[in-house]
Design a protein around this motif. Structure first.
Motif, PDB file in Angstrom:
ATOM      1  N   THR A   1      44.785 -30.393  86.382  1.00 21.99           N
ATOM      2  CA  THR A   1      45.566 -30.562  84.958  1.00 21.99           C
ATOM      3  C   THR A   1      45.147 -31.744  84.174  1.00 21.99           C
ATOM      4  N   THR A   2      45.949 -31.861  83.085  1.00 18.62           N
ATOM      5  CA  THR A   2      45.714 -32.972  82.457  1.00 18.62           C
ATOM      6  C   THR A   2      47.016 -33.775  82.078  1.00 18.62           C
ATOM      7  N   THR A   3      46.890 -34.908  81.218  1.00 20.25           N
ATOM      8  CA  THR A   3      48.060 -35.530  80.798  1.00 20.25           C
ATOM      9  C   THR A   3      48.429 -34.899  79.272  1.00 20.25           C
ATOM     10  N   ILE A   4      49.074 -35.565  78.534  1.00 16.88           N
ATOM     11  CA  ILE A   4      49.671 -34.837  77.168  1.00 16.88           C
ATOM     12  C   ILE A   4      49.886 -35.856  76.272  1.00 16.88           C
ATOM     13  N   VAL A   5      49.708 -35.012  74.974  1.00 15.91           N
ATOM     14  CA  VAL A   5      49.787 -35.858  73.762  1.00 15.91           C
ATOM     15  C   VAL A   5      50.522 -34.967  72.730  1.00 15.91           C
ATOM     16  N   GLU A   6      51.552 -35.558  72.030  1.00 21.38           N
ATOM     17  CA  GLU A   6      52.043 -34.993  70.797  1.00 21.38           C
ATOM     18  C   GLU A   6      51.067 -35.033  69.659  1.00 21.38           C
ATOM     19  N   PHE A   7      50.501 -34.141  69.405  1.00 24.03           N
ATOM     20  CA  PHE A   7      49.240 -34.320  68.728  1.00 24.03           C
ATOM     21  C   PHE A   7      49.519 -34.511  67.019  1.00 24.03           C
ATOM     22  N   GLU A   8      50.507 -33.837  66.538  1.00 28.05           N
ATOM     23  CA  GLU A   8      50.973 -34.113  65.135  1.00 28.05           C
ATOM     24  C   GLU A   8      51.254 -35.381  65.025  1.00 28.05           C
ATOM     25  N   LYS A   9      51.951 -36.272  66.039  1.00 25.24           N
ATOM     26  CA  LYS A   9      52.343 -37.486  65.878  1.00 25.24           C
ATOM     27  C   LYS A   9      51.224 -38.444  65.643  1.00 25.24           C
ATOM     28  N   TYR A  10      50.027 -38.387  66.420  1.00 21.32           N
ATOM     29  CA  TYR A  10      49.077 -39.026  66.509  1.00 21.32           C
ATOM     30  C   TYR A  10      47.974 -38.814  65.507  1.00 21.32           C
ATOM     31  N   HIS A  11      47.805 -37.557  65.040  1.00 18.55           N
ATOM     32  CA  HIS A  11      46.642 -37.051  64.278  1.00 18.55           C
ATOM     33  C   HIS A  11      46.429 -37.693  63.182  1.00 18.55           C
ATOM     34  N   THR A  12      45.388 -38.341  63.187  1.00 18.05           N
ATOM     35  CA  THR A  12      44.772 -39.140  61.984  1.00 18.05           C
ATOM     36  C   THR A  12      43.458 -38.515  61.608  1.00 18.05           C
ATOM     37  N   ALA A  13      43.618 -37.817  60.254  1.00 16.72           N
ATOM     38  CA  ALA A  13      42.139 -37.094  59.983  1.00 16.72           C
ATOM     39  C   ALA A  13      41.290 -37.955  59.236  1.00 16.72           C
ATOM     40  N   ASN A  14      40.208 -37.738  59.031  1.00 15.11           N
ATOM     41  CA  ASN A  14      39.094 -38.193  58.183  1.00 15.11           C
ATOM     42  C   ASN A  14      38.833 -39.737  58.507  1.00 15.11           C
ATOM     43  N   LYS A  15      38.704 -40.267  59.662  1.00 16.17           N
ATOM     44  CA  LYS A  15      38.665 -41.827  59.754  1.00 16.17           C
ATOM     45  C   LYS A  15      37.386 -42.187  59.159  1.00 16.17           C
ATOM     46  N   LYS A  16      37.372 -43.314  58.325  1.00 16.15           N
ATOM     47  CA  LYS A  16      36.504 -43.909  57.716  1.00 16.15           C
ATOM     48  C   LYS A  16      35.443 -44.620  58.400  1.00 16.15           C
TER      49      LYS A  16
ATOM     50  N   LYS B   1      43.533 -31.357  70.164  1.00 12.74           N
ATOM     51  CA  LYS B   1      44.442 -30.424  69.599  1.00 12.74           C
ATOM     52  C   LYS B   1      44.434 -29.136  70.889  1.00 12.74           C
ATOM     53  N   LYS B   2      42.950 -28.804  71.166  1.00 10.36           N
ATOM     54  CA  LYS B   2      42.733 -27.736  71.804  1.00 10.36           C
ATOM     55  C   LYS B   2      43.154 -27.698  73.451  1.00 10.36           C
ATOM     56  N   THR B   3      43.078 -28.953  73.695  1.00 10.20           N
ATOM     57  CA  THR B   3      43.214 -29.134  75.376  1.00 10.20           C
ATOM     58  C   THR B   3      44.617 -30.057  75.616  1.00 10.20           C
ATOM     59  N   TYR B   4      44.821 -30.958  74.896  1.00 12.91           N
ATOM     60  CA  TYR B   4      45.941 -32.160  75.394  1.00 12.91           C
ATOM     61  C   TYR B   4      47.098 -31.972  74.434  1.00 12.91           C
ATOM     62  N   ASP B   5      47.074 -31.211  73.574  1.00 12.53           N
ATOM     63  CA  ASP B   5      48.323 -31.125  72.746  1.00 12.53           C
ATOM     64  C   ASP B   5      49.603 -30.705  73.588  1.00 12.53           C
ATOM     65  N   SER B   6      50.809 -31.157  73.338  1.00 13.55           N
ATOM     66  CA  SER B   6      51.879 -30.812  74.247  1.00 13.55           C
ATOM     67  C   SER B   6      52.102 -29.063  74.365  1.00 13.55           C
ATOM     68  N   LYS B   7      52.014 -28.562  73.093  1.00  9.84           N
ATOM     69  CA  LYS B   7      52.073 -27.097  73.075  1.00  9.84           C
ATOM     70  C   LYS B   7      51.365 -26.217  74.016  1.00  9.84           C
ATOM     71  N   VAL B   8      50.013 -27.023  74.166  1.00 12.46           N
ATOM     72  CA  VAL B   8      49.003 -26.165  74.990  1.00 12.46           C
ATOM     73  C   VAL B   8      49.360 -26.636  76.513  1.00 12.46           C
ATOM     74  N   VAL B   9      49.699 -27.864  76.962  1.00 12.70           N
ATOM     75  CA  VAL B   9      49.861 -28.361  78.289  1.00 12.70           C
ATOM     76  C   VAL B   9      51.344 -27.899  78.639  1.00 12.70           C
ATOM     77  N   VAL B  10      52.044 -27.710  78.013  1.00 15.22           N
ATOM     78  CA  VAL B  10      53.469 -27.316  78.412  1.00 15.22           C
ATOM     79  C   VAL B  10      53.542 -25.803  78.671  1.00 15.22           C
ATOM     80  N   GLU B  11      52.656 -25.043  77.682  1.00 11.88           N
ATOM     81  CA  GLU B  11      52.708 -23.629  78.101  1.00 11.88           C
ATOM     82  C   GLU B  11      52.199 -23.252  79.346  1.00 11.88           C
ATOM     83  N   LYS B  12      50.935 -24.243  79.913  1.00 14.18           N
ATOM     84  CA  LYS B  12      50.362 -23.797  81.030  1.00 14.18           C
ATOM     85  C   LYS B  12      51.261 -24.373  82.283  1.00 14.18           C
TER      86      LYS B  12
END
Length: 364
Positions: free
Chosen positions: A162-177, A341-352
């Motif tokens: 399995t994997t560890t976990i992250v709350e994606f929306e909390k950390y999500h930083t789009a368009n890194k310069k 978002k696809k693999t480590y987000d809390s929604k995905v991991v918790v569902e598994k």
């Protein structure tokens, strides 16, 4: 409704196991599961050995009472193969089984020293492996951990990677310069086995090529004072900022203002910071230890430090190469955001995890 008893240290503690358990506890579907968190382990405040012994005995007694009153369908333990964690949690496993409870053991880490102690002695190996084998199922963070359990006689069908976990929306930083890739992040315990000094020496080398390089050191540990002295000795005060332990939004802010995460660690499970870095769009540079050996690929999530112990020269070479190649960074950043978002987000991991709970309970 299925009853789940989650075991970990108090949520006020620091560390990956506590963070994982807290996120899992908060996100499990309360319409399907009745979840209780049972506190085990050392208290936050330091206490003497006698008081600690009495506390541990009392915790075992309280756990036994909790099982009899709550009547869980499954007990979820989070041990590591460590000198303290393994003996402690084997007793919790025995108490669970004496009360006819299903159990799930999430093996979080595998200390080489503790592994050598418990598994090279034939008598200890026999005892530990026999107790472990009574668990219904195991979760592990790497293929290597799975292989080690199989070598102890654990049925491979009872082991899930399995994997560890992250709350994606909390950390999500789009368009890194990628126009100024000079901000690095180290977020972990400040200990020698995390490779922090190897990283400091690497920054000393990188500074000759990228004078504006800046490393944020987030965390605390026994090496804090010695690390500060080393930074001053190397005249890196303007390049390395030791900010101490941060949590919540303060911690997230350091991810958001960084570009590259560096973790030249000697051993890991699958650190939460890997998931957090990916969710923040950071490139990840680390040694291939624990679960990172399975999940970190050169040019995809970041770059692998091949030397062990990690070579400051190799770390510096990787950093300079990446800093001078913004197009590579941008590709890595986009990939990491998608993968997180696809693999480590809390929604995905918790569902598994929920599905695994149901499977284990249904097997009985």
């Amino acid at each position: 409704m299925k009853r789940i008893l989650l075991l970990s240290r108090d949520f006020k503690h620091l560390g990956g196991v506590v963070n994982y358990t807290k996120i899992l506890f908060n996100n499990l579907n309360k319409d399907k599961f009745s979840v209780k968190h049972h506190v085990i382990g050392r208290p936050i405040d330091s206490i003497g050995n006698l008081r600690l012994l009495l506390l541990v005995i009392n915790q075992y007694l309280n756990f036994n009472r909790e099982i009899k009153t709550f009547k869980p369908d499954l007990v979820h333990l989070n041990p590591s193969i460590g000198f303290r964690s393994l003996p402690r949690d084997l007793i919790y496993l025995l108490i669970s089984k004496l009360n006819n409870c299903n159990t799930l053991l999430f093996i979080r880490g595998w200390s080489p020293g503790a592994s050598g102690f418990f598994f090279t002695n034939r008598i200890l190996r026999f005892i530990v492996s026999k107790i472990l084998s009574i668990s219904n199922h195991f979760l592990v963070l790497s293929k290597a951990f799975k292989n080690k359990l199989e070598q102890l006689g654990i049925d491979s069908k009872k082991i899930t990677i399995t994997t560890t976990i992250v709350e994606f929306e909390k950390y999500h930083t789009a368009n890194k310069k990628a126009d100024n890739l000079s901000n690095l992040l180290f977020c972990s315990r400040i200990e020698k086995d995390k490779g922090i000094y190897h990283l400091v020496y690497a920054i000393f080398l990188v500074k000759f090529f990228v004078p504006e390089i800046r490393l944020y050191v987030v965390g605390k540990g026994s090496e804090m004072d010695a690390l500060s002295a080393k930074v001053k000795q190397l005249n890196l005060d303007k390049n390395i900022e030791i900010v101490g332990y941060k949590e919540g939004e303060q911690k997230v802010e350091y991810y958001k203002k960084s570009d590259i995460f560096v973790l030249p660690s000697f051993h890991e499970g699958l650190p939460n910071v890997f998931c957090e870095a990916l969710a923040s769009g950071l490139a990840f540079i680390s040694t291939p230890v624990g679960g990172l050996a399975d999940r970190l690929e050169d040019g995809k999530q970041g770059f692998v430090i091949r030397s062990m112990p990690p070579s400051p020269r190799e770390i510096a070479t990787i950093l300079v190469r990446l800093i001078k190649a913004p197009e590579i960074f941008e590709e890595i950043s986009r990939n990491n955001l998608f993968e997180a978002k696809k693999t480590y987000d809390s929604k995905v991991v918790v569902e598994k995890i929920e599905k695994k709970y149901i499977e284990i309970i249904a097997e009985v």
